[in-house]
Write a protein that holds these residues in place. Sequence first.
Motif, short mmCIF file in Angstrom:
data_model
loop_
_atom_site.label_atom_id
_atom_site.label_comp_id
_atom_site.label_asym_id
_atom_site.label_seq_id
_atom_site.Cartn_x
_atom_site.Cartn_y
_atom_site.Cartn_z
N PHE A 89 35.66 55.33 39.67
CA PHE A 89 36.78 54.53 40.03
C PHE A 89 37.20 53.32 39.09
N HIS A 129 39.07 49.30 43.12
CA HIS A 129 38.92 50.41 43.84
C HIS A 129 37.57 50.53 44.35
N LYS A 140 36.67 48.01 46.87
CA LYS A 140 37.01 48.09 48.38
C LYS A 140 36.19 48.86 48.87
N ILE A 141 35.78 50.09 48.18
CA ILE A 141 35.04 51.23 48.75
C ILE A 141 33.71 50.65 49.20
N THR A 152 33.86 48.50 52.07
CA THR A 152 34.13 49.10 53.53
C THR A 152 32.94 49.48 54.25
#
Length: 189
Positions: free
Chosen positions: A130, A134, A137-138, A141
């Motif tokens: 990625f 991104h 962010k993953i 999370t």
Amino acid sequence: FRRGLFVCMSRELEEIVIRSSLAYRLRCLAGVLACAGLLGFALYAQYVWMMDPCPLCIFQRVAFAAVGFFFLAGAIHGPRAAGRLVVLVPLLISAATGAAIAGRHLWIQSLPADQVPSCGPGLGYLVDTFPFMHMLKIVLTGSGECAKVQKILGLPMPAWSLAWFLLLAGWAVWVTKSGYGREQRLAGR
């Protein structure tokens, strides 16, 4: 007489500045050693106690390395007065980032079992697959592996990380302020 007094005051000021700079460098070196010790302990926990780090743990390690780097920059350079802020500001940003990641990690660990995110791919796969934002962010999370609570002396590892980030940030502020005011007062004579 006046010139002799100025030279004497100048030498006194120079000695104080040198002592202050040495104290600053030694205190920064203590910060470097603390960060190195924390990273060493994380590796010990990983390879001896088999506590595999989740992606959030790895990001916390990166933040400890960044804090240690800025302490090292202060120890090597030994800036005076306002130059110490050049070391302090990025150090505090690194410590605050690490504390935020540790806080997020603790929040994920406090979730009820039915609300824990499912396990995701490893960090290596995410980095390779990625784009950076991104992937970030993953990771932030969280995943199921981040929810696993492994206690050391009664506290989960992220709680210790959070405490150490706050302690190191406080130490950095104290180190910066401890000689700053005295140098400024004496320079203003």
